[in-house]
Motif scaffolding. Structure first.
Motif, PDB file in Angstrom:
ATOM      1  N   LEU A  30     -18.180  -5.466 -20.708  1.00 57.32           N
ATOM      2  CA  LEU A  30     -16.884  -5.321 -20.051  1.00 57.32           C
ATOM      3  C   LEU A  30     -16.199  -6.673 -19.839  1.00 57.32           C
ATOM      4  O   LEU A  30     -15.045  -6.855 -20.223  1.00 57.32           O
ATOM      5  N   TYR A  31     -16.909  -7.616 -19.233  1.00 54.64           N
ATOM      6  CA  TYR A  31     -16.268  -8.872 -18.849  1.00 54.64           C
ATOM      7  C   TYR A  31     -16.163  -9.894 -19.976  1.00 54.64           C
ATOM      8  O   TYR A  31     -15.193 -10.634 -20.058  1.00 54.64           O
ATOM      9  N   GLU A  32     -17.168  -9.956 -20.860  1.00 49.92           N
ATOM     10  CA  GLU A  32     -17.151 -10.983 -21.906  1.00 49.92           C
ATOM     11  C   GLU A  32     -16.452 -10.536 -23.182  1.00 49.92           C
ATOM     12  O   GLU A  32     -16.009 -11.370 -23.967  1.00 49.92           O
ATOM     13  N   LEU A  33     -16.370  -9.221 -23.411  1.00 46.37           N
ATOM     14  CA  LEU A  33     -15.747  -8.758 -24.657  1.00 46.37           C
ATOM     15  C   LEU A  33     -14.448  -8.002 -24.428  1.00 46.37           C
ATOM     16  O   LEU A  33     -13.425  -8.314 -25.019  1.00 46.37           O
ATOM     17  N   VAL A  34     -14.491  -6.995 -23.556  1.00 46.14           N
ATOM     18  CA  VAL A  34     -13.333  -6.118 -23.383  1.00 46.14           C
ATOM     19  C   VAL A  34     -12.202  -6.826 -22.651  1.00 46.14           C
ATOM     20  O   VAL A  34     -11.084  -6.928 -23.161  1.00 46.14           O
ATOM     21  N   LEU A  35     -12.486  -7.326 -21.448  1.00 48.18           N
ATOM     22  CA  LEU A  35     -11.416  -7.902 -20.625  1.00 48.18           C
ATOM     23  C   LEU A  35     -10.888  -9.225 -21.161  1.00 48.18           C
ATOM     24  O   LEU A  35      -9.803  -9.658 -20.806  1.00 48.18           O
ATOM     25  N   THR A  36     -11.649  -9.870 -22.042  1.00 47.18           N
ATOM     26  CA  THR A  36     -11.183 -11.100 -22.675  1.00 47.18           C
ATOM     27  C   THR A  36     -10.563 -10.805 -24.039  1.00 47.18           C
ATOM     28  O   THR A  36     -10.226 -11.724 -24.776  1.00 47.18           O
TER      29      THR A  36
END
Length: 140
Positions: free
Chosen positions: A25-31
């Motif tokens: 979620l934080y390292e791939l999707v939201l970035t």
């Protein structure tokens, strides 16, 4: 860019603990290293589940959920699902396959291996967060 669908349980896990789902979620999707695919039906499920009272016992869960949902609304590619698919026994999960069909997503990641007994649907591979992270997630 990879197209990814997240089952609701992956987002819940990401908000509760620092685990593989939170990395996705934080390292791939939201970035925006992957393209997140959404439909209105899936977004409605996210909203419904993330607002359940039982999650309020986790520190800042509601706040984090709100931030994540707002960000997903901004960055996701929305698809109009136009065909009914009835493959899974838990019929409420078929909306994820309907999204997969219309978006031609590369991957659907879910922690729900009981209901998602298939490993592929049309062009979409169905993987646990760990399988996705270890084998398919884009590495910098």
């Amino acid at each position: 860019m990879q197209k990814l669908i997240l089952d609701t349980n992956v987002i819940v896990s990401a908000l509760i603990s620092s685990s593989i789902p939170s990395k996705i979620l934080y390292e791939l999707v939201l970035t925006e290293k992957v393209e997140i695919c959404l439909s209105e039906e899936v977004l409605v499920e996210y909203l419904e589940v993330l607002n359940r009272e039982k999650f309020s016992k986790f520190t800042n869960f509601k706040t984090k959920a709100e931030v994540v949902l707002n960000r997903l609304r901004e960055i996701a590619t929305f698809y109009q699902t136009d065909r009914k698919i009835e493959v899974l026994t838990d019929t409420s999960d078929n909306k994820f396959l309907e999204l997969a069909a219309v978006s031609a997503a590369d991957y659907l990641t879910t922690g729900n291996t009981l209901d998602f007994t298939i490993t592929e649907f049309e062009y979409t591979k169905i993987l646990t967060p760990r399988e996705y992270w270890d084998n398919y997630a884009p590495k910098e």
